[in-house]
Design a protein around this motif. Structure first.
Motif, PDB file in Angstrom:
ATOM      1  N   TRP A  53      99.444 -73.557  57.160  1.00 24.34           N
ATOM      2  CA  TRP A  53     100.361 -73.238  58.241  1.00 24.34           C
ATOM      3  C   TRP A  53     100.560 -74.446  59.145  1.00 24.34           C
ATOM      4  CZ3 TRP A  53      97.263 -69.695  55.970  1.00 24.34           C
ATOM      5  CH2 TRP A  53      97.827 -68.452  55.663  1.00 24.34           C
ATOM      6  N   ARG A  54     101.763 -74.554  59.661  1.00 21.88           N
ATOM      7  CA  ARG A  54     102.068 -75.611  60.624  1.00 21.88           C
ATOM      8  C   ARG A  54     101.714 -75.182  62.054  1.00 21.88           C
ATOM      9  NH1 ARG A  54     106.470 -75.895  56.853  1.00 21.88           N
ATOM     10  NH2 ARG A  54     106.729 -78.017  56.033  1.00 21.88           N
ATOM     11  N   ASP A  55     101.414 -73.903  62.240  1.00 16.33           N
ATOM     12  CA  ASP A  55     101.133 -73.386  63.582  1.00 16.33           C
ATOM     13  C   ASP A  55      99.788 -72.667  63.683  1.00 16.33           C
ATOM     14  OD1 ASP A  55     101.759 -71.142  62.070  1.00 16.33           O
ATOM     15  OD2 ASP A  55     103.148 -70.297  63.547  1.00 16.33           O
ATOM     16  N   ARG A  56      98.950 -72.810  62.663  1.00 12.52           N
ATOM     17  CA  ARG A  56      97.624 -72.170  62.683  1.00 12.52           C
ATOM     18  C   ARG A  56      96.572 -73.198  62.292  1.00 12.52           C
ATOM     19  NH1 ARG A  56      98.930 -66.322  59.847  1.00 12.52           N
ATOM     20  NH2 ARG A  56     100.801 -65.936  61.073  1.00 12.52           N
ATOM     21  N   TRP A  57      95.354 -72.921  62.687  1.00 11.00           N
ATOM     22  CA  TRP A  57      94.251 -73.858  62.502  1.00 11.00           C
ATOM     23  C   TRP A  57      93.410 -73.497  61.283  1.00 11.00           C
ATOM     24  CZ3 TRP A  57      92.695 -77.994  65.880  1.00 11.00           C
ATOM     25  CH2 TRP A  57      93.641 -78.263  66.866  1.00 11.00           C
ATOM     26  N   TYR A  58      94.045 -73.092  60.208  1.00 11.62           N
ATOM     27  CA  TYR A  58      93.308 -72.791  58.981  1.00 11.62           C
ATOM     28  C   TYR A  58      94.210 -72.866  57.761  1.00 11.62           C
ATOM     29  CZ  TYR A  58      95.100 -68.065  60.108  1.00 11.62           C
ATOM     30  OH  TYR A  58      95.880 -66.985  60.455  1.00 11.62           O
ATOM     31  N   ALA A  59      93.543 -72.922  56.605  1.00 18.17           N
ATOM     32  CA  ALA A  59      94.192 -72.850  55.301  1.00 18.17           C
ATOM     33  C   ALA A  59      93.422 -71.807  54.495  1.00 18.17           C
ATOM     34  CB  ALA A  59      94.140 -74.197  54.590  1.00 18.17           C
ATOM     35  N   VAL A  60      94.141 -70.978  53.754  1.00 22.32           N
ATOM     36  CA  VAL A  60      93.522 -69.928  52.950  1.00 22.32           C
ATOM     37  C   VAL A  60      93.834 -70.224  51.485  1.00 22.32           C
ATOM     38  CG1 VAL A  60      93.469 -67.460  52.427  1.00 22.32           C
ATOM     39  CG2 VAL A  60      93.717 -68.233  54.803  1.00 22.32           C
ATOM     40  N   LYS A  61      92.775 -70.278  50.675  1.00 17.94           N
ATOM     41  CA  LYS A  61      92.916 -70.630  49.264  1.00 17.94           C
ATOM     42  C   LYS A  61      92.383 -69.497  48.392  1.00 17.94           C
ATOM     43  CE  LYS A  61      92.303 -75.383  50.665  1.00 17.94           C
ATOM     44  NZ  LYS A  61      91.515 -76.605  50.577  1.00 17.94           N
ATOM     45  N   GLU A  62      93.292 -68.845  47.684  1.00 14.49           N
ATOM     46  CA  GLU A  62      92.890 -67.809  46.732  1.00 14.49           C
ATOM     47  C   GLU A  62      92.410 -68.513  45.473  1.00 14.49           C
ATOM     48  OE1 GLU A  62      95.360 -64.113  45.528  1.00 14.49           O
ATOM     49  OE2 GLU A  62      95.577 -65.590  43.912  1.00 14.49           O
ATOM     50  N   GLY A  80      87.771 -65.062  44.768  1.00 16.68           N
ATOM     51  CA  GLY A  80      87.746 -64.826  46.208  1.00 16.68           C
ATOM     52  C   GLY A  80      88.657 -65.790  46.929  1.00 16.68           C
ATOM     53  N   TRP A  81      88.405 -65.923  48.227  1.00 17.49           N
ATOM     54  CA  TRP A  81      89.215 -66.781  49.091  1.00 17.49           C
ATOM     55  C   TRP A  81      88.296 -67.757  49.802  1.00 17.49           C
ATOM     56  CZ3 TRP A  81      89.828 -61.605  48.512  1.00 17.49           C
ATOM     57  CH2 TRP A  81      91.073 -61.177  48.019  1.00 17.49           C
ATOM     58  N   TYR A  82      88.635 -69.035  49.693  1.00 22.15           N
ATOM     59  CA  TYR A  82      87.931 -70.075  50.422  1.00 22.15           C
ATOM     60  C   TYR A  82      88.864 -70.521  51.539  1.00 22.15           C
ATOM     61  CZ  TYR A  82      84.592 -73.796  51.221  1.00 22.15           C
ATOM     62  OH  TYR A  82      83.632 -74.589  51.783  1.00 22.15           O
ATOM     63  N   CYS A  83      88.391 -70.443  52.755  1.00 21.99           N
ATOM     64  CA  CYS A  83      89.227 -70.763  53.909  1.00 21.99           C
ATOM     65  C   CYS A  83      88.666 -71.987  54.621  1.00 21.99           C
ATOM     66  CB  CYS A  83      89.252 -69.592  54.880  1.00 21.99           C
ATOM     67  SG  CYS A  83      89.738 -68.033  54.123  1.00 21.99           S
ATOM     68  N   ASP A  84      89.520 -72.974  54.783  1.00 18.57           N
ATOM     69  CA  ASP A  84      89.166 -74.176  55.532  1.00 18.57           C
ATOM     70  C   ASP A  84      89.718 -74.043  56.945  1.00 18.57           C
ATOM     71  OD1 ASP A  84      87.928 -75.820  53.523  1.00 18.57           O
ATOM     72  OD2 ASP A  84      89.908 -76.225  52.685  1.00 18.57           O
ATOM     73  N   ILE A  85      88.900 -74.381  57.923  1.00 17.35           N
ATOM     74  CA  ILE A  85      89.400 -74.478  59.287  1.00 17.35           C
ATOM     75  C   ILE A  85      89.924 -75.905  59.427  1.00 17.35           C
ATOM     76  CG2 ILE A  85      88.839 -74.299  61.724  1.00 17.35           C
ATOM     77  CD1 ILE A  85      88.723 -71.628  60.047  1.00 17.35           C
ATOM     78  N   THR A  86      91.203 -76.012  59.786  1.00 14.32           N
ATOM     79  CA  THR A  86      91.893 -77.303  59.800  1.00 14.32           C
ATOM     80  C   THR A  86      92.791 -77.385  61.033  1.00 14.32           C
ATOM     81  OG1 THR A  86      93.871 -76.509  58.657  1.00 14.32           O
ATOM     82  CG2 THR A  86      92.031 -77.242  57.273  1.00 14.32           C
ATOM     83  N   ARG A  87      93.241 -78.574  61.332  1.00 14.17           N
ATOM     84  CA  ARG A  87      94.348 -78.696  62.272  1.00 14.17           C
ATOM     85  C   ARG A  87      95.590 -78.180  61.541  1.00 14.17           C
ATOM     86  NH1 ARG A  87      93.218 -81.971  66.804  1.00 14.17           N
ATOM     87  NH2 ARG A  87      91.312 -83.167  66.555  1.00 14.17           N
TER      88      ARG A  87
END
Length: 165
Positions: free
Chosen positions: A68-77, A87-94
Motif C-alpha cells: 500500500w502507498r498509504d499503509r505501513w505494511y505489506a501482506v504476502k499470501e 499462510g500470510w507473512y506480513c512485513d511492517i514497512t513504510r
C-alpha cells in the motif's frame, strides 16, 4: 499503448530496503495497481529453503504480495507449489513507492505470521525492531510501525487477513 509497452508494465522489480541498504530485489508480475494498493505475484526469491520453525519457505512457493502507498505494511499470501495455502507473512514497512518498474519497500523489522487456517498468529522480530534504533531515530515512524502491527494482528484475530485483501 503498444503490446510491448503493456508487457513492460506487467513486470515490476520489488526492491526491499532494510537499514538503508537493499536487502533483496526480485522480479514480480504486476496483478493490479489501483493507485493505492499494488498487488504482485512472485516465486520465492530466497536462496534455498528458509525454515522459520512455524513455516518453511522453499523453491516452488508462490507469493501474492500486496503493498500500500498509504499503509505501513505489506501482506504476502504464501502458497506451496501445489497451491496449498501456507499462510500470510506480513512485513511492517513504510508506505510503498513505485518508481517506474520498481516498487521500493522499506522494511522496519516488525513482522506478523498468520497460518493458513488462521489459528496461529505470531508477532515476530520485536527484538530486532528495538535494536534497530528506529524508536530513537524516528519516533513517529516507530509509532506508525507499532500501530500497523497492532492493526494487522487485530484484523488477523477477528476477520482474518482475506478480509483485507
Amino acid at each position: 499503448m503498444s503490446a510491448n509497452s503493456a508487457d513492460t508494465l506487467s513486470e515490476l522489480e520489488i526492491v526491499l530496503i532494510k537499514a538503508g541498504r537493499t536487502k533483496i530485489r526480485y522480479p514480480a508480475t504486476l496483478l493490479t495497481d489501483d493507485g493505492t494498493r499494488v498487488s504482485v505475484r512472485a516465486p520465492w526469491a530466497g536462496d534455498g529453503v528458509r525454515d522459520f520453525g512455524f513455516v518453511r519457505f522453499e523453491p516452488g512457493d508462490v507469493f501474492t504480495e500486496h503493498y500500500w502507498r498509504d499503509r505501513w505494511y505489506a501482506v504476502k499470501e504464501v502458497r506451496a507449489q501445489d497451491g496449498t495455502l501456507k499462510g500470510w507473512y506480513c512485513d511492517i514497512t513504510r508506505p510503498a513507492v513505485r518508481l517506474g518498474t520498481e516498487l521500493l519497500v522499506e522494511d522496519l523489522d516488525l513482522d506478523l505470521w498468520v497460518s493458513g487456517e488462521g489459528k496461529t498468529v505470531l508477532r515476530l522480530d520485536e527484538d530486532e525492531f528495538a535494536a534497530s534504533g528506529l524508536p530513537e531515530r524516528d519516533p513517529e515512524a516507530a509509532s506508525a510501525a507499532r500501530s500497523a502491527l497492532d492493526e494487522l494482528e487485530a484484523l488477523a484475530r477477528a476477520d482474518g487477513l482475506p478480509a483485507l485483501l
